[in-house]
Motif scaffolding. Structure first.
Motif, PDB file in Angstrom:
ATOM      1  N   GLU A  21      -1.626   1.769 -22.587  1.00 39.27           N
ATOM      2  CA  GLU A  21      -2.445   0.799 -21.848  1.00 39.27           C
ATOM      3  C   GLU A  21      -1.802   0.457 -20.511  1.00 39.27           C
ATOM      4  O   GLU A  21      -2.494   0.317 -19.488  1.00 39.27           O
ATOM      5  N   ARG A  22      -0.499   0.327 -20.492  1.00 37.43           N
ATOM      6  CA  ARG A  22       0.207   0.010 -19.252  1.00 37.43           C
ATOM      7  C   ARG A  22      -0.001   1.113 -18.218  1.00 37.43           C
ATOM      8  O   ARG A  22      -0.305   0.839 -17.052  1.00 37.43           O
ATOM      9  N   ASP A  23       0.169   2.362 -18.616  1.00 39.38           N
ATOM     10  CA  ASP A  23       0.014   3.461 -17.669  1.00 39.38           C
ATOM     11  C   ASP A  23      -1.421   3.572 -17.169  1.00 39.38           C
ATOM     12  O   ASP A  23      -1.660   3.863 -15.995  1.00 39.38           O
ATOM     13  N   ARG A  24      -2.388   3.331 -18.059  1.00 44.46           N
ATOM     14  CA  ARG A  24      -3.785   3.352 -17.609  1.00 44.46           C
ATOM     15  C   ARG A  24      -4.022   2.273 -16.563  1.00 44.46           C
ATOM     16  O   ARG A  24      -4.715   2.492 -15.567  1.00 44.46           O
ATOM     17  N   ALA A  25      -3.454   1.080 -16.771  1.00 44.40           N
ATOM     18  CA  ALA A  25      -3.668  -0.030 -15.844  1.00 44.40           C
ATOM     19  C   ALA A  25      -3.072   0.254 -14.470  1.00 44.40           C
ATOM     20  O   ALA A  25      -3.650  -0.115 -13.441  1.00 44.40           O
ATOM     21  N   VAL A  26      -1.924   0.894 -14.429  1.00 45.19           N
ATOM     22  CA  VAL A  26      -1.262   1.193 -13.147  1.00 45.19           C
ATOM     23  C   VAL A  26      -2.124   2.111 -12.287  1.00 45.19           C
ATOM     24  O   VAL A  26      -2.215   1.941 -11.067  1.00 45.19           O
ATOM     25  N   ALA A  27      -2.785   3.088 -12.920  1.00 41.51           N
ATOM     26  CA  ALA A  27      -3.571   4.078 -12.176  1.00 41.51           C
ATOM     27  C   ALA A  27      -5.047   3.741 -12.080  1.00 41.51           C
ATOM     28  O   ALA A  27      -5.799   4.448 -11.404  1.00 41.51           O
ATOM     29  N   ALA A  28      -5.487   2.659 -12.730  1.00 32.84           N
ATOM     30  CA  ALA A  28      -6.895   2.274 -12.724  1.00 32.84           C
ATOM     31  C   ALA A  28      -7.347   1.867 -11.319  1.00 32.84           C
ATOM     32  O   ALA A  28      -6.515   1.551 -10.459  1.00 32.84           O
ATOM     33  N   PRO A  29      -8.662   1.858 -11.058  1.00 32.65           N
ATOM     34  CA  PRO A  29      -9.145   1.477  -9.725  1.00 32.65           C
ATOM     35  C   PRO A  29      -8.639   0.126  -9.237  1.00 32.65           C
ATOM     36  O   PRO A  29      -8.462  -0.064  -8.032  1.00 32.65           O
ATOM     37  N   ASP A  30      -8.407  -0.828 -10.155  1.00 31.73           N
ATOM     38  CA  ASP A  30      -7.877  -2.121  -9.724  1.00 31.73           C
ATOM     39  C   ASP A  30      -6.372  -2.224  -9.949  1.00 31.73           C
ATOM     40  O   ASP A  30      -5.795  -3.302  -9.866  1.00 31.73           O
ATOM     41  N   GLY A  31      -5.718  -1.095 -10.221  1.00 34.42           N
ATOM     42  CA  GLY A  31      -4.266  -1.059 -10.350  1.00 34.42           C
ATOM     43  C   GLY A  31      -3.598  -0.929  -8.989  1.00 34.42           C
ATOM     44  O   GLY A  31      -4.244  -1.000  -7.941  1.00 34.42           O
ATOM     45  N   ILE A  32      -2.308  -0.638  -8.995  1.00 34.21           N
ATOM     46  CA  ILE A  32      -1.576  -0.573  -7.728  1.00 34.21           C
ATOM     47  C   ILE A  32      -1.627   0.809  -7.083  1.00 34.21           C
ATOM     48  O   ILE A  32      -1.612   0.921  -5.851  1.00 34.21           O
ATOM     49  N   LEU A  33      -1.736   1.879  -7.847  1.00 27.95           N
ATOM     50  CA  LEU A  33      -1.634   3.207  -7.253  1.00 27.95           C
ATOM     51  C   LEU A  33      -2.768   3.533  -6.279  1.00 27.95           C
ATOM     52  O   LEU A  33      -2.541   4.273  -5.313  1.00 27.95           O
ATOM     53  N   PRO A  34      -4.000   3.027  -6.466  1.00 26.72           N
ATOM     54  CA  PRO A  34      -5.044   3.317  -5.482  1.00 26.72           C
ATOM     55  C   PRO A  34      -4.862   2.601  -4.135  1.00 26.72           C
ATOM     56  O   PRO A  34      -5.595   2.901  -3.191  1.00 26.72           O
ATOM     57  N   VAL A  35      -3.944   1.658  -4.027  1.00 30.30           N
ATOM     58  CA  VAL A  35      -3.747   0.954  -2.758  1.00 30.30           C
ATOM     59  C   VAL A  35      -3.032   1.876  -1.778  1.00 30.30           C
ATOM     60  O   VAL A  35      -1.946   2.385  -2.070  1.00 30.30           O
ATOM     61  N   VAL A  36      -3.642   2.092  -0.609  1.00 33.41           N
ATOM     62  CA  VAL A  36      -3.102   3.062   0.351  1.00 33.41           C
ATOM     63  C   VAL A  36      -2.572   2.419   1.627  1.00 33.41           C
ATOM     64  O   VAL A  36      -1.955   3.101   2.457  1.00 33.41           O
ATOM     65  N   SER A  37      -2.803   1.105   1.815  1.00 31.81           N
ATOM     66  CA  SER A  37      -2.274   0.460   3.014  1.00 31.81           C
ATOM     67  C   SER A  37      -2.282  -1.046   2.834  1.00 31.81           C
ATOM     68  O   SER A  37      -2.991  -1.587   1.981  1.00 31.81           O
ATOM     69  N   ILE A  38      -1.475  -1.720   3.657  1.00 30.49           N
ATOM     70  CA  ILE A  38      -1.466  -3.180   3.691  1.00 30.49           C
ATOM     71  C   ILE A  38      -1.238  -3.608   5.136  1.00 30.49           C
ATOM     72  O   ILE A  38      -0.399  -3.033   5.844  1.00 30.49           O
ATOM     73  N   ASP A  39      -2.027  -4.575   5.582  1.00 31.98           N
ATOM     74  CA  ASP A  39      -1.909  -5.092   6.955  1.00 31.98           C
ATOM     75  C   ASP A  39      -1.911  -6.608   6.933  1.00 31.98           C
ATOM     76  O   ASP A  39      -2.786  -7.230   6.301  1.00 31.98           O
ATOM     77  N   TYR A  40      -0.947  -7.209   7.623  1.00 27.17           N
ATOM     78  CA  TYR A  40      -0.866  -8.662   7.779  1.00 27.17           C
ATOM     79  C   TYR A  40      -1.532  -9.006   9.105  1.00 27.17           C
ATOM     80  O   TYR A  40      -1.048  -8.621  10.179  1.00 27.17           O
ATOM     81  N   LEU A  41      -2.641  -9.712   9.040  1.00 24.62           N
ATOM     82  CA  LEU A  41      -3.420  -9.966  10.243  1.00 24.62           C
ATOM     83  C   LEU A  41      -2.832 -11.105  11.064  1.00 24.62           C
ATOM     84  O   LEU A  41      -2.282 -12.073  10.523  1.00 24.62           O
ATOM     85  N   THR A  42      -2.982 -10.987  12.379  1.00 21.42           N
ATOM     86  CA  THR A  42      -2.643 -12.058  13.313  1.00 21.42           C
ATOM     87  C   THR A  42      -3.874 -12.322  14.176  1.00 21.42           C
ATOM     88  O   THR A  42      -4.943 -11.754  13.940  1.00 21.42           O
TER      89      THR A  42
END
Length: 270
Positions: A21-42
């Protein structure tokens, strides 16, 4: 160690299900692996790769200035080319579907943050599971719940974001003949539970350096709780630099090697 009486066969089967279950959650659409970028807006508008418009943080909300022919699929878009998105509550998020991607707005501290999710991200396809120590029931110990609220500032892996929280209490337990105490934090979305963020002598060696986490069920009566280190798990920051994970409260460091639970992900061991 003080250990509860358990059925070893059931313990191992439950642990294996938990790992799957843990491994499925990591790779799920709402998990962390699908995140490809992060931007802090100003206040200065910026272009975010693969997204329409120029993004900025303004007093009225998150502003997206669209060029001719660009569109953002939200109710606030009125065709004027300027879209003002309501910012989420502190610690909250909002997701917007956009041409095969998911735009995630996050309010972290004083920052408006944009993360982009792609279910077809290379990290998802490359994921081969999380290494873990072999489960040993000896690491599943009986502890004591010590209630008592205390305010604290929770730092994160980002030096730009911290948040205020209230600890509902602490958990005391004995390992290797010594008594330890870990300050607990609320387990958001899991009623009747708290989480323990901690580091130990394996951190940065065989387990992720920043922290691991345990979910502990609070007692319905009395003060006895089970602290199962075989289910110590990685936070999203163990897999990706695009996470905003909390760090353990001061003092939540065990000076013994907790050789149980999840180890450093392969993604961080390269």
């Amino acid at each position: 160690m003080s250990t509860p009486v358990i059925d070893d066969t059931a313990f191992l089967a439950d642990w294996r299900r938990w790992r799957e279950e843990r491994d499925r959650a990591v790779a799920a659409p709402d998990g962390i692996l699908p995140v490809v970028s992060i931007d802090y807006l100003t206040a200065e508008p910026v272009v975010i790769d693969r997204l329409p418009g120029r993004w900025s943080s303004q007093p009225e909300g998150v502003v997206v200035d669209l060029a001719e022919g660009e569109r953002l699929d939200v109710a606030e878009a009125d065709g004027s080319g300027r879209v003002v998105l309501d910012r989420p509550a502190p610690g909250g998020s909002r997701r917007i579907a956009q041409e095969g991607l998911t735009i995630e707005l996050v309010r972290g501290g004083d920052w408006d943050i944009v993360r982009v999710r792609d279910a077809a991200a290379p990290a998802v396809a490359a994921f081969r599971g999380t290494p873990a120590y072999e489960p040993d029931p000896a690491w599943r110990v009986v502890g004591r719940w010590v209630p008592g609220e205390s305010a604290l500032t929770v730092d994160t892996v980002s030096d730009r974001v911290s948040r205020e929280s209230v600890s509902p209490g602490a958990v005391e337990f004995t390992l290797r003949g010594r008594t330890f105490r870990l300050v607990a934090l609320p387990a958001h979305g899991v009623p009747g539970h708290v989480v323990l963020l901690f580091r130990d002598a394996t951190s940065g060696i065989t387990t992720y350096a920043a922290q691991r986490e345990l979910l502990v069920q609070l007692p319905a009566s009395g003060d006895e709780v089970v602290v199962d280190f075989t289910r110590a798990y990685n936070k999203p920051c163990a897999y990706s630099d695009f996470a905003l994970c909390p760090l353990p409260p001061a003092g939540n460091v065990l000076d013994i090697a907790v050789e149980a639970g999840e180890r450093t992900p392969y993604e961080r061991s390269r």
